[in-house]
Design an enzyme around this catalytic site. Sequence first.
Site, mmCIF file in Angstrom:
data_model
loop_
_atom_site.group_PDB
_atom_site.id
_atom_site.type_symbol
_atom_site.label_atom_id
_atom_site.label_comp_id
_atom_site.label_asym_id
_atom_site.label_seq_id
_atom_site.Cartn_x
_atom_site.Cartn_y
_atom_site.Cartn_z
ATOM 1 N N LYS A 211 0.838 -1.201 0.000
ATOM 2 C CA LYS A 211 0.000 0.000 0.000
ATOM 3 C C LYS A 211 0.877 1.258 0.000
ATOM 4 O O LYS A 211 1.950 1.300 0.604
ATOM 5 C CB LYS A 211 -0.924 0.011 1.221
ATOM 6 C CG LYS A 211 -2.006 -1.070 1.183
ATOM 7 C CD LYS A 211 -3.090 -0.756 0.176
ATOM 8 C CE LYS A 211 -4.106 -1.890 0.012
ATOM 9 N NZ LYS A 211 -4.975 -2.046 1.171
ATOM 10 N N ARG A 247 -3.273 -10.557 3.957
ATOM 11 C CA ARG A 247 -3.509 -10.587 2.510
ATOM 12 C C ARG A 247 -2.334 -9.895 1.832
ATOM 13 O O ARG A 247 -2.119 -8.687 2.009
ATOM 14 C CB ARG A 247 -4.835 -9.886 2.192
ATOM 15 C CG ARG A 247 -5.274 -9.992 0.743
ATOM 16 C CD ARG A 247 -6.658 -9.364 0.562
ATOM 17 N NE ARG A 247 -7.154 -9.533 -0.789
ATOM 18 C CZ ARG A 247 -6.884 -8.711 -1.805
ATOM 19 N NH1 ARG A 247 -6.108 -7.642 -1.595
ATOM 20 N NH2 ARG A 247 -7.379 -8.939 -3.009
#
Length: 266
Positions: A211, A247
């Site tokens: 991210k 994840r």
Amino acid sequence: MRPALEERFVAPAVMGVVNVTPDSFSDGGASLRPDDAIATARRMVGDGATIVDIGGESTRPGSDGVSLDEELRRVMPVLDAVAGELPVSIDTTKAEVARRAVAAGAELVNDVTALRADPELAGVVAGAGCYLCLMHMLGAPRTMQDDPRYDDVASDVAAFLEERLAFAVSAGVREELVCVDPGIGFGKTTEQNFELVRALGRPVVIGFSRKRSLGRLVGDPGATTGPLAASLAAAVTAYERGATILRVHDVRETVEALAVAKEVSG
């Protein structure tokens, strides 16, 4: 009858990400061809993934949706090839995609809208008796990063997920089959992202991997993705704070880092 989610996914479980899309934020296009996606899924399981999450619609900031036919065209060749062979989940907001994925062998439905986008999806999950992940997102992917605001991010997100869990259970989904995802990066600032890791109470999925908030945290204000080292640190920290499923895009490295963290922590 499926075992409870925490029995099936013993922490720290790793969920590998296979984006069958041209425009996902980190790996868009890398697995767009079915053969590439199939090979990636098999490699991830070989590297230690507990499950592989297959999706055909990007949810990166600013992204637009795709039609049902296009999403099915992307994911079904992959699911037909691997869902009976590998443990897979389907990342979708559409009931028909979930229905066909579960029929092919998918065991978990991962819905970034927490059953808000398609009124039929809860019934599909309940009827299949499969696992479900409910994620928090402020707004829609196209607008979710436009000045996100909360009264108190941790309590606001927790209240949202509690309400969506109650909705799922009322639709017939077994509560013990549900995990929640606070939606790292989905309508939160960098500071809010890290606050959320410390907050929730059901089995939690955390998706910090690559991210952009990680890239910005380590000193690149214009980062569009985060470096591997930061992703590994975030995964280990999330596990130590109680996350059940991580994840990730980099399965082998994350599995190794989590194994060391688990051993060191005793």
